[in-house]
Design a protein around this motif. Structure first.
Motif, PDB file in Angstrom:
ATOM      1  N   UNK A   1      17.309-107.942  23.227  1.00 42.61           N
ATOM      2  CA  UNK A   1      18.096-106.714  23.059  1.00 42.61           C
ATOM      3  C   UNK A   1      19.507-106.888  23.618  1.00 42.61           C
ATOM      4  N   UNK A   2      19.631-107.529  24.779  1.00 43.64           N
ATOM      5  CA  UNK A   2      20.939-107.752  25.378  1.00 43.64           C
ATOM      6  C   UNK A   2      21.793-108.658  24.497  1.00 43.64           C
ATOM      7  N   UNK A   3      21.168-109.687  23.967  1.00 42.11           N
ATOM      8  CA  UNK A   3      21.896-110.592  23.076  1.00 42.11           C
ATOM      9  C   UNK A   3      22.389-109.854  21.832  1.00 42.11           C
ATOM     10  N   UNK A   4      21.537-108.976  21.287  1.00 40.33           N
ATOM     11  CA  UNK A   4      21.944-108.196  20.113  1.00 40.33           C
ATOM     12  C   UNK A   4      23.104-107.268  20.456  1.00 40.33           C
ATOM     13  N   UNK A   5      23.035-106.631  21.620  1.00 45.47           N
ATOM     14  CA  UNK A   5      24.127-105.739  22.026  1.00 45.47           C
ATOM     15  C   UNK A   5      25.420-106.510  22.252  1.00 45.47           C
ATOM     16  N   UNK A   6      25.338-107.646  22.881  1.00 44.67           N
ATOM     17  CA  UNK A   6      26.535-108.448  23.118  1.00 44.67           C
ATOM     18  C   UNK A   6      27.135-108.942  21.809  1.00 44.67           C
ATOM     19  N   UNK A   7      26.314-109.346  20.875  1.00 46.40           N
ATOM     20  CA  UNK A   7      26.846-109.848  19.608  1.00 46.40           C
ATOM     21  C   UNK A   7      27.426-108.707  18.778  1.00 46.40           C
ATOM     22  N   UNK A   8      26.876-107.495  18.930  1.00 47.19           N
ATOM     23  CA  UNK A   8      27.395-106.343  18.189  1.00 47.19           C
ATOM     24  C   UNK A   8      28.837-106.058  18.598  1.00 47.19           C
ATOM     25  N   UNK A   9      29.129-106.113  19.902  1.00 47.55           N
ATOM     26  CA  UNK A   9      30.500-105.897  20.363  1.00 47.55           C
ATOM     27  C   UNK A   9      31.419-106.983  19.840  1.00 47.55           C
ATOM     28  N   UNK A  10      30.977-108.207  19.820  1.00 51.39           N
ATOM     29  CA  UNK A  10      31.772-109.308  19.291  1.00 51.39           C
ATOM     30  C   UNK A  10      32.037-109.131  17.807  1.00 51.39           C
ATOM     31  N   UNK A  11      31.019-108.680  17.074  1.00 55.85           N
ATOM     32  CA  UNK A  11      31.197-108.461  15.636  1.00 55.85           C
ATOM     33  C   UNK A  11      32.209-107.338  15.387  1.00 55.85           C
ATOM     34  N   UNK A  12      32.148-106.276  16.180  1.00 57.11           N
ATOM     35  CA  UNK A  12      33.099-105.169  16.028  1.00 57.11           C
ATOM     36  C   UNK A  12      34.521-105.643  16.306  1.00 57.11           C
ATOM     37  N   UNK A  13      34.696-106.451  17.355  1.00 58.37           N
ATOM     38  CA  UNK A  13      36.018-106.958  17.680  1.00 58.37           C
ATOM     39  C   UNK A  13      36.545-107.863  16.570  1.00 58.37           C
ATOM     40  N   UNK A  14      35.692-108.757  16.047  1.00 59.59           N
ATOM     41  CA  UNK A  14      36.114-109.626  14.946  1.00 59.59           C
ATOM     42  C   UNK A  14      36.450-108.799  13.706  1.00 59.59           C
ATOM     43  N   UNK A  15      35.665-107.761  13.454  1.00 61.10           N
ATOM     44  CA  UNK A  15      35.925-106.901  12.301  1.00 61.10           C
ATOM     45  C   UNK A  15      37.250-106.159  12.465  1.00 61.10           C
ATOM     46  N   UNK A  16      37.482-105.608  13.652  1.00 61.65           N
ATOM     47  CA  UNK A  16      38.739-104.896  13.909  1.00 61.65           C
ATOM     48  C   UNK A  16      39.922-105.850  13.803  1.00 61.65           C
ATOM     49  N   UNK A  17      39.780-107.054  14.354  1.00 56.38           N
ATOM     50  CA  UNK A  17      40.859-108.040  14.268  1.00 56.38           C
ATOM     51  C   UNK A  17      41.107-108.422  12.809  1.00 56.38           C
ATOM     52  N   UNK A  18      40.056-108.513  12.019  1.00 57.97           N
ATOM     53  CA  UNK A  18      40.220-108.820  10.591  1.00 57.97           C
ATOM     54  C   UNK A  18      40.971-107.715   9.867  1.00 57.97           C
ATOM     55  N   UNK A  19      40.662-106.449  10.205  1.00 56.20           N
ATOM     56  CA  UNK A  19      41.383-105.330   9.586  1.00 56.20           C
ATOM     57  C   UNK A  19      42.867-105.339   9.970  1.00 56.20           C
TER      58      UNK A  19
END
Length: 109
Positions: free
Chosen positions: A72-90
């Motif tokens: 669960x912690x790994x999923x939560x940590x990767x979710x924040x990373x995915x959001x940051x990469x997505x925002x940076x892509x936008x």
């Protein structure tokens, strides 16, 4: 009655038998105490084995819970990373769109 024994011999035999019986009774009491101690030790060992088994089951359950929490912690940590990469892509897409729009405006399109 050639085999008759005297009263003194009979009393001596009786005393020796009583002494032997007392010795046997004393030995029986000692052995009974030892058996009681051994039985108590066996009960304690059985209880300890049961407690160790319960402890092992609890440890296994704790390991499973820790593994689930790690996932669960790994999923939560990767979710924040995915959001940051997505925002940076936008942001990168917007900046590239502005640059391309500026370039097209400068060349007259």
């Amino acid at each position: 009655m050639d085999n008759a024994i005297s009263r003194a011999e009979h009393e001596e035999f009786r005393r020796s038998m009583e002494l032997a019986n007392e010795n046997l009774a004393s030995e029986n009491r000692r052995q009974n105490r030892r058996l009681d101690i051994l039985e108590e030790n066996a009960k304690q060992n059985t209880a300890m084995v049961a407690n160790v088994e319960r402890l092992a089951v609890n440890m296994e359950n704790m390991l499973k819970v820790q593994e689930q929490q790690g996932d669960r912690l790994e999923a939560l940590e990767s979710r924040d990373g995915e959001k940051w990469r997505s925002a940076a892509g936008y942001v990168l897409t917007v900046v590239l769109g502005i640059v391309i729009g500026f370039v097209f405006k400068q060349i007259g399109m």
